[in-house]
Motif scaffolding. Structure first.
Motif, PDB file in Angstrom:
ATOM      1  N   SER A 399      17.315  14.296  47.674  1.00  0.00           N
ATOM      2  CA  SER A 399      16.272  14.248  48.157  1.00  0.00           C
ATOM      3  C   SER A 399      16.413  13.973  49.799  1.00  0.00           C
ATOM      4  CB  SER A 399      15.285  13.245  47.384  1.00  0.00           C
ATOM      5  OG  SER A 399      13.799  13.137  48.388  1.00  0.00           O
ATOM      6  N   HIS A 400      16.925  13.440  50.201  1.00  0.00           N
ATOM      7  CA  HIS A 400      17.308  13.742  51.668  1.00  0.00           C
ATOM      8  C   HIS A 400      18.274  15.382  52.172  1.00  0.00           C
ATOM      9  CE1 HIS A 400      18.687  12.685  55.761  1.00  0.00           C
ATOM     10  NE2 HIS A 400      17.795  12.026  55.266  1.00  0.00           N
ATOM     11  N   ALA A 401      18.782  15.548  51.539  1.00  0.00           N
ATOM     12  CA  ALA A 401      19.603  16.609  51.558  1.00  0.00           C
ATOM     13  C   ALA A 401      18.537  18.189  51.664  1.00  0.00           C
ATOM     14  CB  ALA A 401      21.015  16.534  51.330  1.00  0.00           C
ATOM     15  N   VAL A 402      17.959  17.859  50.505  1.00  0.00           N
ATOM     16  CA  VAL A 402      17.006  19.145  50.410  1.00  0.00           C
ATOM     17  C   VAL A 402      15.892  19.312  50.927  1.00  0.00           C
ATOM     18  CG1 VAL A 402      17.730  19.880  48.004  1.00  0.00           C
ATOM     19  CG2 VAL A 402      15.972  18.670  47.845  1.00  0.00           C
ATOM     20  N   THR A 403      15.634  18.168  51.652  1.00  0.00           N
ATOM     21  CA  THR A 403      14.384  17.444  52.361  1.00  0.00           C
ATOM     22  C   THR A 403      14.560  18.030  54.062  1.00  0.00           C
ATOM     23  OG1 THR A 403      13.555  15.933  52.217  1.00  0.00           O
ATOM     24  CG2 THR A 403      12.851  17.295  50.527  1.00  0.00           C
ATOM     25  N   LYS A 404      15.592  16.921  54.121  1.00  0.00           N
ATOM     26  CA  LYS A 404      16.478  16.738  55.857  1.00  0.00           C
ATOM     27  C   LYS A 404      17.373  17.195  56.217  1.00  0.00           C
ATOM     28  CE  LYS A 404      13.194  13.956  55.090  1.00  0.00           C
ATOM     29  NZ  LYS A 404      11.421  14.525  55.755  1.00  0.00           N
ATOM     30  N   GLY A 405      17.834  18.118  55.145  1.00  0.00           N
ATOM     31  CA  GLY A 405      19.873  18.275  55.895  1.00  0.00           C
ATOM     32  C   GLY A 405      20.616  17.310  56.283  1.00  0.00           C
ATOM     33  N   LEU A 406      21.342  18.200  56.703  1.00  0.00           N
ATOM     34  CA  LEU A 406      22.780  17.048  57.123  1.00  0.00           C
ATOM     35  C   LEU A 406      22.784  17.035  58.456  1.00  0.00           C
ATOM     36  CD1 LEU A 406      25.339  19.115  54.563  1.00  0.00           C
ATOM     37  CD2 LEU A 406      24.257  17.112  53.774  1.00  0.00           C
ATOM     38  N   ASN A 407      22.119  17.485  59.066  1.00  0.00           N
ATOM     39  CA  ASN A 407      22.195  16.931  60.645  1.00  0.00           C
ATOM     40  C   ASN A 407      21.188  15.622  61.074  1.00  0.00           C
ATOM     41  OD1 ASN A 407      22.300  16.310  63.711  1.00  0.00           O
ATOM     42  ND2 ASN A 407      21.935  18.477  63.635  1.00  0.00           N
ATOM     43  N   PRO A 408      21.206  14.662  61.380  1.00  0.00           N
ATOM     44  CA  PRO A 408      20.419  13.645  61.557  1.00  0.00           C
ATOM     45  C   PRO A 408      19.414  13.288  62.953  1.00  0.00           C
ATOM     46  CG  PRO A 408      22.310  12.602  61.557  1.00  0.00           C
ATOM     47  CD  PRO A 408      23.125  13.935  61.432  1.00  0.00           C
ATOM     48  N   ASN A 409      20.535  14.400  63.416  1.00  0.00           N
ATOM     49  CA  ASN A 409      19.363  15.054  65.440  1.00  0.00           C
ATOM     50  C   ASN A 409      19.071  15.825  65.248  1.00  0.00           C
ATOM     51  OD1 ASN A 409      21.082  12.522  65.784  1.00  0.00           O
ATOM     52  ND2 ASN A 409      23.124  13.756  66.545  1.00  0.00           N
ATOM     53  N   ALA A 410      18.664  16.622  64.065  1.00  0.00           N
ATOM     54  CA  ALA A 410      17.724  18.236  64.117  1.00  0.00           C
ATOM     55  C   ALA A 410      16.422  17.371  63.969  1.00  0.00           C
ATOM     56  CB  ALA A 410      17.893  18.302  62.605  1.00  0.00           C
ATOM     57  N   PRO A 411      15.893  18.357  64.969  1.00  0.00           N
ATOM     58  CA  PRO A 411      13.980  18.341  65.593  1.00  0.00           C
ATOM     59  C   PRO A 411      13.838  18.322  64.062  1.00  0.00           C
ATOM     60  CG  PRO A 411      15.402  19.989  67.526  1.00  0.00           C
ATOM     61  CD  PRO A 411      16.695  19.769  66.295  1.00  0.00           C
ATOM     62  N   MET A 412      12.485  17.214  63.512  1.00  0.00           N
ATOM     63  CA  MET A 412      11.486  17.639  62.800  1.00  0.00           C
ATOM     64  C   MET A 412      10.535  17.858  63.072  1.00  0.00           C
ATOM     65  SD  MET A 412      13.928  16.783  60.985  1.00  0.00           S
ATOM     66  CE  MET A 412      13.265  16.284  59.202  1.00  0.00           C
ATOM     67  N   LYS A 413       9.621  18.423  62.087  1.00  0.00           N
ATOM     68  CA  LYS A 413       8.221  19.241  62.210  1.00  0.00           C
ATOM     69  C   LYS A 413       7.822  18.297  60.397  1.00  0.00           C
ATOM     70  CE  LYS A 413       8.984  23.331  59.809  1.00  0.00           C
ATOM     71  NZ  LYS A 413       8.655  24.786  60.176  1.00  0.00           N
ATOM     72  N   ASP A 414       6.720  18.134  60.974  1.00  0.00           N
ATOM     73  CA  ASP A 414       5.205  18.305  59.684  1.00  0.00           C
ATOM     74  C   ASP A 414       5.331  19.267  59.185  1.00  0.00           C
ATOM     75  OD1 ASP A 414       3.728  16.998  57.497  1.00  0.00           O
ATOM     76  OD2 ASP A 414       2.579  16.738  59.472  1.00  0.00           O
ATOM     77  N   SER A 415       6.293  19.107  57.743  1.00  0.00           N
ATOM     78  CA  SER A 415       5.650  20.039  56.210  1.00  0.00           C
ATOM     79  C   SER A 415       4.236  20.335  56.191  1.00  0.00           C
ATOM     80  CB  SER A 415       6.716  20.051  55.197  1.00  0.00           C
ATOM     81  OG  SER A 415       5.744  18.515  54.832  1.00  0.00           O
ATOM     82  N   GLY A 416       3.080  19.315  56.083  1.00  0.00           N
ATOM     83  CA  GLY A 416       2.250  19.369  55.108  1.00  0.00           C
ATOM     84  C   GLY A 416       1.864  19.382  54.252  1.00  0.00           C
ATOM     85  N   ILE A 417       2.949  19.149  53.357  1.00  0.00           N
ATOM     86  CA  ILE A 417       3.130  18.888  52.130  1.00  0.00           C
ATOM     87  C   ILE A 417       4.268  17.132  51.698  1.00  0.00           C
ATOM     88  CG2 ILE A 417       4.597  19.083  49.975  1.00  0.00           C
ATOM     89  CD1 ILE A 417       2.360  21.741  51.030  1.00  0.00           C
ATOM     90  N   GLU A 418       3.338  16.280  50.869  1.00  0.00           N
ATOM     91  CA  GLU A 418       2.771  15.111  51.252  1.00  0.00           C
ATOM     92  C   GLU A 418       4.698  14.623  50.781  1.00  0.00           C
ATOM     93  OE1 GLU A 418       1.254  10.911  48.663  1.00  0.00           O
ATOM     94  OE2 GLU A 418       0.068  13.120  48.812  1.00  0.00           O
ATOM     95  N   TRP A 419       4.669  15.502  49.601  1.00  0.00           N
ATOM     96  CA  TRP A 419       6.266  14.881  49.279  1.00  0.00           C
ATOM     97  C   TRP A 419       7.497  15.268  49.699  1.00  0.00           C
ATOM     98  CZ3 TRP A 419      10.868  17.836  47.895  1.00  0.00           C
ATOM     99  CH2 TRP A 419      10.653  19.149  47.821  1.00  0.00           C
ATOM    100  N   LEU A 420       7.049  16.483  51.053  1.00  0.00           N
ATOM    101  CA  LEU A 420       8.264  16.713  52.016  1.00  0.00           C
ATOM    102  C   LEU A 420       8.436  16.094  52.792  1.00  0.00           C
ATOM    103  CD1 LEU A 420       8.059  20.557  51.416  1.00  0.00           C
ATOM    104  CD2 LEU A 420       9.970  19.219  51.216  1.00  0.00           C
ATOM    105  N   GLY A 421       7.226  15.903  53.210  1.00  0.00           N
ATOM    106  CA  GLY A 421       7.133  15.143  54.654  1.00  0.00           C
ATOM    107  C   GLY A 421       7.480  15.732  55.725  1.00  0.00           C
ATOM    108  N   GLU A 422       8.385  14.861  56.685  1.00  0.00           N
ATOM    109  CA  GLU A 422       8.866  15.944  58.113  1.00  0.00           C
ATOM    110  C   GLU A 422      10.287  16.469  57.353  1.00  0.00           C
ATOM    111  OE1 GLU A 422       9.314  13.319  61.258  1.00  0.00           O
ATOM    112  OE2 GLU A 422       7.271  13.776  61.990  1.00  0.00           O
TER     113      GLU A 422
END
Length: 463
Positions: A399-422
């Motif tokens: 779940s973390h890899a397919v929604t947040k990726g592998l780079n912990p320092n990547a800038p994030m944005k709100d997806s607008g989808i509850e299950w996705l989050g940022e």
């Protein structure tokens, strides 16, 4: 998007119609059971379709992804073979992205938020799946994510397999402890004698070998699940209550049914009774036993079961353990007969030859086995809990890899989808059906009935 018609007729149904099946056919016929039993990759099935059968279904090529929407609902699978699917599945023709990404997204289960509980209660169809929004990284990053998940899930799968092997060893030990105590007793120095029964071998010198009917009353139940106005309301102990429980107690949620006064008198569960399964689809499921530790007024033994009630000189708990032993299980498997469904006849059950010590020793052995099996059961439960924790960890990693990726320092944005989050700022958020020209159900041909597979009923929509 479109839906294939849900009908029966010129189709691979009914399953026993030979013209739709060919063991040398080009296309495998995918049943819900094949997917439920798979590890997410379809390598083989139990049936193949004829040319006619495959022409009435939907064909998928090796490498294509499909998802179950009946039975084990929400389970993804990627086929390695040419196969045909029915309307218990949806698939994604002309998919524009790597199917492994969608596989991982469905495997994580988080994408089903708001659609129900994964497994059996999800409300899935082509519309609900098509409306799921997913986060899509650039192609190069997607490859890195998928490679990472392949490595990490393989490590966790290996740990799970190790725990499962340990559970199997513990079950084997449990079986051996029961079988040894039930055939040789607890005293290693006791003099032995030939039992006179080839499969049984030697037994303690002071034990007797008797037929089951000599020490117990045995009677099959004829109480079905139907309700009749002229009968008494009862609680029914049915096949699954016995199959899945070591003991039958008041804590079980029994089915409500009715029975005649005569049936109530004969089949009410009493302290000391052992209830066994007397017929099933395979011999392995014959003579599964559950013990009744106390009287259960108004609880009646149901159909497909036999009651074994010990006489005065016999301990009921010992009878239960006899049926748990390898010796008795082997005897019952051999004596069971039938083709599509096997059963243990009354004569075979009556005449099972079993070893019996004096009643006081029976009670001692039964108490010993209660203690020892409880210890092993606790170890098995501990390993099963560890497996659940490993599966939870695996889902979390996916779940973390397919929604947040592998780079912990990547800038994030709100997806607008509850299950996705940022999600990472440079990822796209798109509806799943935008990746595929259409999402469609498998076709099963004309039918006038609701379809049922593996005990799961489901209906199909028409155009």
């Amino acid at each position: 998007k479109w839906l294939s018609p849900v009908q029966r007729g010129a189709s691979p149904r009914p399953i026993d119609d030979p013209k739709y099946f060919d063991e040398d056919g080009e296309y495998a016929w995918v049943r819900i059971a094949d997917v439920s039993a798979s590890d997410g990759v379809l390598r083989e099935t139990t049936q193949k379709l004829s040319v006619l059968g495959s022409s009435l279904s939907v064909k998928i090529a090796p490498g294509e992804l499909f998802v179950s929407i009946a039975g084990t609902v929400g389970k993804p699978c990627i086929s390695e073979i040419k196969a045909c699917i029915h309307d218990g599945f949806v698939y994604f023709p002309r998919l524009k992205i790597n199917p492994k990404l969608l596989y991982r997204i469905f495997e994580s289960e988080t994408c089903y938020g708001g659609l129900g509980k994964w497994g059996t209660q999800l409300n899935l169809n082509t519309d609900t799946i098509g409306s799921i929004r997913v986060a899509l990284p650039p192609q190069k990053e997607l490859s890195l994510v998928l490679s990472f998940l392949d490595r990490e899930t393989a490590k966790i799968d290996a740990l799970i397999a190790e725990q499962q092997r340990l559970i199997e060893l513990l079950k084997e030990k449990r079986q051996a402890v029961i079988s040894h105590a039930i055939t040789t007793g607890l005293n290693p120095d006791v003099p032995m004698k030939d039992s006179g029964v080839e499969w049984l071998g030697e037994v303690p010198e002071h034990w007797e070998v008797k037929r089951l009917k000599e020490v117990c009353e045995i009677f099959p139940s004829n109480v079905d699940k139907k309700t009749y106005e002229n009968e008494m309301p009862v609680l029914l102990c049915n096949y699954t209550d016995v199959y899945y429980n070591e003991k039958i107690t008041s804590q079980i949620d029994f089915m409500v049914a009715t029975a005649s006064a005569e049936q109530v008198k004969k089949f009410t569960l009493r302290e000391g009774d052992t209830i066994i399964t007397k017929d099933s689809e395979t011999a392995d499921d014959i003579a599964i036993a559950a013990y009744v530790p106390q009287d259960l007024p108004n609880v009646i033994c149901g159909y497909h079961l036999s009651m074994i009630r010990p006489r005065e000189a016999t301990c009921g708990a010992f009878i239960k353990r006899l049926f748990d032993s390898i010796y008795v299980k082997s005897c019952c498997a051999v004596y069971a007969n039938g083709l599509t469904r096997v059963g243990l006849g009354q004569y075979a059950l009556d005449n099972l030859e079993m070893p019996f010590p004096p009643k006081s020793e029976q009670q001692t052995i039964a108490a010993f086995l209660d203690r020892e099996t409880a210890k092993i059961d606790a170890l098995i439960a501990e390993q099963q809990r560890l497996i659940e924790l490993l599966k939870e960890k695996q889902q979390s990693v996916i779940s973390h890899a397919v929604t947040k990726g592998l780079n912990p320092n990547a800038p994030m944005k709100d997806s607008g989808i509850e299950w996705l989050g940022e999600v990472p700022e440079h990822w796209e958020v798109r509806k799943l059906n935008s990746f595929s020209n259409k999402i469609t159900n498998g076709y099963v041909g004309p039918t006038r009935d609701i379809l049922v597979e593996d005990g799961v009923p489901y209906a199909q929509a028409t155009h």
